[in-house]
Design a protein around this motif. Structure first.
Motif, PDB file in Angstrom:
ATOM      1  N   ALA A  89       0.823  -1.205   0.000  1.00  0.00           N
ATOM      2  CA  ALA A  89       0.000   0.000   0.000  1.00  0.00           C
ATOM      3  C   ALA A  89       0.857   1.255   0.000  1.00  0.00           C
ATOM      4  CB  ALA A  89      -0.920   0.014   1.210  1.00  0.00           C
ATOM      5  N   GLU A  90       0.459   2.212  -0.800  1.00  0.00           N
ATOM      6  CA  GLU A  90       1.063   3.543  -0.800  1.00  0.00           C
ATOM      7  C   GLU A  90       0.405   4.420   0.252  1.00  0.00           C
ATOM      8  OE1 GLU A  90       3.786   6.260  -1.736  1.00  0.00           O
ATOM      9  OE2 GLU A  90       3.641   4.414  -2.910  1.00  0.00           O
ATOM     10  N   SER A  91      -0.904   4.237   0.447  1.00  0.00           N
ATOM     11  CA  SER A  91      -1.637   5.000   1.453  1.00  0.00           C
ATOM     12  C   SER A  91      -2.913   4.259   1.814  1.00  0.00           C
ATOM     13  CB  SER A  91      -1.987   6.404   0.939  1.00  0.00           C
ATOM     14  OG  SER A  91      -2.875   6.328  -0.165  1.00  0.00           O
ATOM     15  N   LEU A  92      -3.464   4.645   2.962  1.00  0.00           N
ATOM     16  CA  LEU A  92      -4.679   4.024   3.497  1.00  0.00           C
ATOM     17  C   LEU A  92      -5.450   5.123   4.207  1.00  0.00           C
ATOM     18  CD1 LEU A  92      -5.311   0.825   3.696  1.00  0.00           C
ATOM     19  CD2 LEU A  92      -4.774   1.119   6.099  1.00  0.00           C
ATOM     20  N   GLU A  93      -6.667   5.449   3.734  1.00  0.00           N
ATOM     21  CA  GLU A  93      -7.399   6.591   4.281  1.00  0.00           C
ATOM     22  C   GLU A  93      -8.862   6.230   4.522  1.00  0.00           C
ATOM     23  OE1 GLU A  93      -6.235   9.501   5.079  1.00  0.00           O
ATOM     24  OE2 GLU A  93      -4.282   9.639   4.102  1.00  0.00           O
ATOM     25  N   VAL A 103      -7.640   2.504  -0.390  1.00  0.00           N
ATOM     26  CA  VAL A 103      -6.265   1.999  -0.407  1.00  0.00           C
ATOM     27  C   VAL A 103      -5.664   2.267  -1.777  1.00  0.00           C
ATOM     28  CG1 VAL A 103      -4.781  -0.025  -0.176  1.00  0.00           C
ATOM     29  CG2 VAL A 103      -6.853   0.179   1.230  1.00  0.00           C
ATOM     30  N   LYS A 104      -4.516   2.898  -1.801  1.00  0.00           N
ATOM     31  CA  LYS A 104      -3.777   3.103  -3.048  1.00  0.00           C
ATOM     32  C   LYS A 104      -2.540   2.220  -3.031  1.00  0.00           C
ATOM     33  CE  LYS A 104      -5.314   7.822  -4.039  1.00  0.00           C
ATOM     34  NZ  LYS A 104      -6.051   7.418  -5.265  1.00  0.00           N
ATOM     35  N   LEU A 105      -2.328   1.493  -4.111  1.00  0.00           N
ATOM     36  CA  LEU A 105      -1.174   0.608  -4.231  1.00  0.00           C
ATOM     37  C   LEU A 105       0.039   1.344  -4.778  1.00  0.00           C
ATOM     38  CD1 LEU A 105      -2.881  -2.524  -5.847  1.00  0.00           C
ATOM     39  CD2 LEU A 105      -2.204  -2.258  -3.460  1.00  0.00           C
ATOM     40  N   LYS A 106       1.216   0.837  -4.442  1.00  0.00           N
ATOM     41  CA  LYS A 106       2.432   1.335  -5.068  1.00  0.00           C
ATOM     42  C   LYS A 106       2.424   0.999  -6.560  1.00  0.00           C
ATOM     43  CE  LYS A 106       5.683   1.082  -1.164  1.00  0.00           C
ATOM     44  NZ  LYS A 106       4.838   0.672  -0.054  1.00  0.00           N
ATOM     45  N   LYS A 107       3.137   1.777  -7.324  1.00  0.00           N
ATOM     46  CA  LYS A 107       3.262   1.510  -8.753  1.00  0.00           C
ATOM     47  C   LYS A 107       4.347   0.454  -8.996  1.00  0.00           C
ATOM     48  CE  LYS A 107       1.946   6.237 -10.060  1.00  0.00           C
ATOM     49  NZ  LYS A 107       2.383   7.491 -10.730  1.00  0.00           N
ATOM     50  N   GLY A 108       4.156  -0.328 -10.045  1.00  0.00           N
ATOM     51  CA  GLY A 108       5.187  -1.253 -10.498  1.00  0.00           C
ATOM     52  C   GLY A 108       5.278  -2.562  -9.754  1.00  0.00           C
ATOM     53  N   LEU A 109       4.300  -2.886  -8.918  1.00  0.00           N
ATOM     54  CA  LEU A 109       4.312  -4.150  -8.183  1.00  0.00           C
ATOM     55  C   LEU A 109       4.045  -5.314  -9.126  1.00  0.00           C
ATOM     56  CD1 LEU A 109       2.127  -3.041  -5.128  1.00  0.00           C
ATOM     57  CD2 LEU A 109       4.622  -3.219  -5.189  1.00  0.00           C
ATOM     58  N   LYS A 110       4.741  -6.443  -8.891  1.00  0.00           N
ATOM     59  CA  LYS A 110       4.553  -7.607  -9.757  1.00  0.00           C
ATOM     60  C   LYS A 110       4.453  -8.882  -8.939  1.00  0.00           C
ATOM     61  CE  LYS A 110       6.845  -5.893 -13.945  1.00  0.00           C
ATOM     62  NZ  LYS A 110       7.891  -6.179 -14.955  1.00  0.00           N
ATOM     63  N   PHE A 111       3.676  -9.831  -9.494  1.00  0.00           N
ATOM     64  CA  PHE A 111       3.645 -11.181  -8.959  1.00  0.00           C
ATOM     65  C   PHE A 111       4.791 -11.990  -9.566  1.00  0.00           C
ATOM     66  CE2 PHE A 111      -0.941 -10.098  -8.403  1.00  0.00           C
ATOM     67  CZ  PHE A 111      -1.016 -10.336  -7.034  1.00  0.00           C
TER      68      PHE A 111
END
Length: 512
Positions: A89-93, A103-111
């Motif tokens: 998570a990039e942020s949680l509000e 919830v905003k996710l970070k960019k560029g995450l991969k499985f």
């Protein structure tokens, strides 16, 4: 709230350390210089069984926790000081009344298969937890998955049927809330953690290899982690001394001198983890609170701490959540052994002359030694306690959450999060079967308010009920003691009550 002030940095490392120390040959952690890439780490893991699983949402044994931490990551994790730390998570509000969380996710995450980690996968993961009624369900409050939605590929809005102010804290139970790809198959597990699966034999070992596209580069430093089940402590210590493994987890204080004398490092963590004696309040004779209260006054906590942990534990007072922001020792007098009071209460609870059957297993620190100490202490008032230590596989199949008098193991979590897992009706790990409507109502009120002052008052009232009438005896918050080869670095003390820096292997490196 996360991203709104309570967490200042969204970092993925584990460099902050909880209370504890590293002893033995050499130091530990970042002070040993720049991390070195490469190498194979062999982990001698205690507490595994033939039921070992790689299911991201259904970990049970300690070996499961160690392996899952290699394969998976969550939105948030608990750090070495017991605080929430942003991961995926990039942020949680929350909104104004905590009925929605964005919830905003970070960019560029991969499985591990190269596919992106997106909002749809977060929804899929939480749906899987809810539909499967996995342990993480009870950390998610009144979440409404039908109304929750992906706003865009990197944004999720979670909707709750009732205000739920606890989401930030609840997500620190990251070992139950890992994010997996849509269509996840636990028999061929794919995650977005620092390592990906190479092989797995339940009850024996697993091998994971470095995930080159891990989001928190340059971690992981290791090329490979081999996790080997070792049934008991003597075998763990012998394996570390013989160079057959590089780290061992959950050893006792009895092994400290042996490890240090052979040049190994010993990492001792003052933790908030707890191994309670559990009494089912719905089963005689423990349904009588006089007996429960009597047993709590029977325990000589200092003696138990010295006998089992060589004084390295923290004395408990039958209330969990010792590092919670609302935990206040002044709320309830510290129980010390009072044999006269214990004997009178046990007699009043109609247990005089009975032999109590206490069942445990070697799954976590103190779980075999503490029952024996309690048995000896009970002899002072002629109370007979028969102790049975079952193999881990047998214990989880036949006794866990079933027998009236037993032991359990809990890593540290914030107080209300543990309540959702342990002391509410229908909680997934309710070993005491505690069921008090007033207590449950108070939990719902605490969950609904964003007013920290009001929440604190409610928590204090609940803690007092735990102290007065609960089904737990918590004599000690146990230390976590790990054995580490002198060439392994990055293993830091942690308050979480899980071994090896909460199994955050991405932070470890080998330097020979």
């Amino acid at each position: 709230m996360i991203g709104g002030g309570s967490i200042l940095a969204a970092c993925g490392g584990g460099s902050s350390s909880g209370g504890g120390a590293t002893t033995g040959g050499g130091g530990g952690g970042e002070s040993e210089g720049k991390p070195v890439a490469g190498g194979v780490l062999r982990v001698g893991a205690q507490g595994g069984s033939n039921t070992d699983s790689l299911d991201a949402h259904n970990v049970l044994t300690n070996a499961d926790y160690a392996r899952a931490a290699q394969l998976y990551d969550a939105l948030v994790r608990i750090d070495n000081k017991g605080q929430p730390q942003l991961v995926l998570a990039e942020s949680l509000e929350p909104n104004k009344d905590a009925t929605e969380w964005t919830v905003k996710l970070k960019k560029g995450l991969k499985f591990h298969d190269g596919s992106p980690v997106e909002a749809k996968d977060v929804l899929y993961s939480f749906n899987r937890i809810v539909k499967g009624k996995y342990p993480g369900l009870y950390a998610l409050g009144s979440i409404n998955m039908k109304k929750s939605k992906a706003v865009d590929p990197l944004t999720v809005t979670f909707v709750f049927d009732k205000p739920y102010s606890l989401l930030e804290e609840a997500l620190t139970l990251h070992w139950y809330l890992y994010i997996v790809p849509t269509g996840y198959n636990p028999k061929k597990p794919i995650g977005c953690g620092p390592f990906k699966l190479k092989s797995f034999t339940p009850g024996r070992e697993s091998v994971t290899v470095k995930f080159d596209e891990y989001w928190d580069a340059p971690k992981p430093y290791l090329d490979e982690v081999k996790t080997i089940n070792i049934a008991e402590e003597t075998a763990q210590v012998n394996a570390l001394q013989a160079g057959q493994v590089d780290v061992v987890d959950y050893v006792t204080a009895a092994s400290i001198a042996t490890l240090e004398s052979s040049g190994q490092k010993v990492v001792i963590s003052k933790s908030g983890g707890w191994v309670p004696f559990t009494m089912r309040v719905d089963k005689a004779p423990y349904s009588d609170n006089n007996l429960r209260e009597g047993l709590r006054w029977l325990v000589d906590r200092e003696q138990m701490n010295q006998s089992v942990f060589s004084g390295n534990g923290t004395i408990g007072n039958d209330v969990f959540g010792i590092y919670d922001k609302f935990y206040d020792k002044s709320l309830f007098p510290q129980r010390e052994q009072d044999l006269e009071k214990a004997e009178a209460l046990i007699k009043k609870g109609n247990a005089e002359g009975q032999t109590l059957q206490l069942i445990s297993t070697p799954n976590a620190p103190g779980m075999t030694q503490m029952p024996q100490v309690l048995k000896t202490q009970a002899e002072a008032i002629n109370l007979s306690i028969n102790v049975t230590i079952q193999p881990t596989t047998e214990y989880f199949a036949r006794s866990y959450l079933k027998v009236p008098f037993s032991m359990d193991y809990w890593p540290y979590a914030p107080y209300l999060v543990d309540v959702s897992q342990a002391t509410l009706p229908g909680a997934p790990f309710s070993a005491t079967f505690f069921n008090n409507p007033t207590y449950t109502k108070l939990f719902e009120e605490a969950s609904a308010t964003l007013d920290e002052g009001k929440k604190g008052e409610i928590v204090h009232e609940m803690m007092k009920m735990d102290y007065d009438e609960g089904g737990y005896i918590i004599p000690i918050f146990f230390p976590v003691i790990d054995g580490v080869a002198p060439y392994v670095y990055g293993v830091e003390p942690s308050v979480t009550g899980q071994a090896l820096s909460t199994f955050q292997f991405q932070n470890f490196w080998i330097k020979k």
